[in-house]
Scaffold this motif. Structure first.
Motif, mmCIF file in Angstrom:
data_model
loop_
_atom_site.group_PDB
_atom_site.id
_atom_site.type_symbol
_atom_site.label_atom_id
_atom_site.label_comp_id
_atom_site.label_asym_id
_atom_site.label_seq_id
_atom_site.Cartn_x
_atom_site.Cartn_y
_atom_site.Cartn_z
ATOM 1 N N LEU A 55 0.831 -1.203 0.000
ATOM 2 C CA LEU A 55 0.000 0.000 0.000
ATOM 3 C C LEU A 55 0.870 1.259 0.000
ATOM 4 N N ALA A 56 1.967 1.248 0.752
ATOM 5 C CA ALA A 56 2.887 2.393 0.768
ATOM 6 C C ALA A 56 3.442 2.644 -0.633
ATOM 7 N N CYS A 57 3.774 1.586 -1.352
ATOM 8 C CA CYS A 57 4.281 1.727 -2.727
ATOM 9 C C CYS A 57 3.199 2.271 -3.656
ATOM 10 N N LEU A 58 1.977 1.777 -3.496
ATOM 11 C CA LEU A 58 0.863 2.217 -4.326
ATOM 12 C C LEU A 58 0.595 3.718 -4.161
ATOM 13 N N LEU A 59 0.755 4.215 -2.935
ATOM 14 C CA LEU A 59 0.423 5.609 -2.626
ATOM 15 C C LEU A 59 1.606 6.567 -2.735
ATOM 16 N N LYS A 60 2.777 6.079 -3.086
ATOM 17 C CA LYS A 60 3.986 6.911 -3.011
ATOM 18 C C LYS A 60 3.945 8.156 -3.893
ATOM 19 N N ASP A 61 3.214 8.134 -4.987
ATOM 20 C CA ASP A 61 3.140 9.297 -5.878
ATOM 21 C C ASP A 61 1.857 10.099 -5.683
ATOM 22 N N THR A 62 1.250 9.975 -4.512
ATOM 23 C CA THR A 62 0.026 10.714 -4.198
ATOM 24 C C THR A 62 0.301 11.645 -3.018
ATOM 25 N N ARG A 70 12.167 0.958 7.774
ATOM 26 C CA ARG A 70 12.753 -0.389 7.865
ATOM 27 C C ARG A 70 11.710 -1.502 7.703
ATOM 28 N N ASP A 71 10.656 -1.244 6.970
ATOM 29 C CA ASP A 71 9.587 -2.230 6.758
ATOM 30 C C ASP A 71 9.039 -2.776 8.074
ATOM 31 N N LEU A 72 9.125 -1.944 9.110
ATOM 32 C CA LEU A 72 8.687 -2.356 10.437
ATOM 33 C C LEU A 72 7.731 -1.336 11.060
ATOM 34 N N PHE A 73 8.008 -0.048 10.828
ATOM 35 C CA PHE A 73 7.203 1.043 11.372
ATOM 36 C C PHE A 73 6.556 1.798 10.213
ATOM 37 N N PHE A 74 5.260 2.119 10.373
ATOM 38 C CA PHE A 74 4.517 2.792 9.310
ATOM 39 C C PHE A 74 3.631 3.878 9.917
ATOM 40 N N ARG A 75 3.405 4.927 9.128
ATOM 41 C CA ARG A 75 2.410 5.938 9.517
ATOM 42 C C ARG A 75 2.047 6.762 8.298
ATOM 43 N N LEU A 76 0.861 7.371 8.361
ATOM 44 C CA LEU A 76 0.463 8.323 7.328
ATOM 45 C C LEU A 76 1.273 9.591 7.516
ATOM 46 N N SER A 77 1.787 10.121 6.445
ATOM 47 C CA SER A 77 2.621 11.310 6.514
ATOM 48 C C SER A 77 1.811 12.548 6.129
ATOM 49 N N ILE A 78 0.765 12.797 6.894
ATOM 50 C CA ILE A 78 -0.050 13.992 6.715
ATOM 51 C C ILE A 78 -0.413 14.530 8.093
ATOM 52 N N SER A 79 -0.845 15.770 8.119
ATOM 53 C CA SER A 79 -1.238 16.382 9.388
ATOM 54 C C SER A 79 -2.536 15.747 9.884
#
Length: 196
Positions: A55-62, A70-79
């Motif tokens: 999903l992170a790859c799919l959304l990378k250009d949005t 490190r393929d271990l921690f994830f978060r949305l990068s928006i306010s």
């Protein structure tokens, strides 16, 4: 942006958005650890991990970037303040006895239903607000009558809402964008107005 997500991808995105907003989870999947600032940690053996990476790859250009550390921690990068949830999750209630009463301020509640995400179930939440009796009646009038966006009385209702309730921390924390919006030249109260 027209983005088509599978149900599972949407459930993952909903989990990330809910945690970013600080919503409380009633249950959390065993493969997930919730951390501050919207970060989630995923167990190495989890199927969810590969789905998050995908999903992170799919959304990378949005504009909806998912940070991947490190393929271990994830978060949305928006306010978090710009993350809102479907208005169908919310309801607005005021007691009919209060509407018929003579008190200058009456309690109203806004309720957010619980909902499922890929990370677990988000708890429901209800907040109570004190509104003037007059303002509560004016909000109700938006549900009964159609007012043009040119109508001075309706503009005053919107203005009162934006200067008061809309700015309250408790209201903002619920994740509802707005109670009132302009739609096709008409003011609309976006939730059902329940007087019990």
């Amino acid at each position: 942006m027209d983005l088509s997500l599978t149900d599972n991808q949407f459930a993952i995105f909903l989990g990330l958005a809910s945690h970013l907003r600080g919503f409380e989870f009633a249950t959390v999947e065993k493969a997930i650890t919730l951390h501050p600032f919207g970060w989630i940690e995923v167990n190495n053996n989890s199927v969810l991990k590969s789905e998050l990476i995908s999903l992170a790859c799919l959304l990378k250009d949005t504009d909806l970037i998912i940070e991947n550390n490190r393929d271990l921690f994830f978060r949305l990068s928006i306010s978090p303040e710009v993350v809102y949830f479907d208005e169908r999750l919310f309801s607005f209630t005021v007691k009919q006895a209060d509407l018929n009463g003579i008190q200058s301020k009456i309690p109203v509640t806004i309720h957010r239903e619980s909902f499922d995400t890929a990370f677990g179930k988000v708890k429901d939440k209800t907040e109570e607000f004190k509104l003037t009796l007059e303002f509560a009646h004016k909000l109700k009038s938006l549900t009964v009558h159609q007012f043009s966006t040119e109508n001075e009385d309706a503009v005053k209702i919107e203005d009162t809402y934006k200067k008061g309730l809309h700015k309250e921390r408790k209201f903002l924390a619920l994740g509802l964008r707005s109670l009132i919006r302009r739609e096709a030249g008409i003011f609309k109260f976006v939730l059902g107005f329940t007087s019990a």
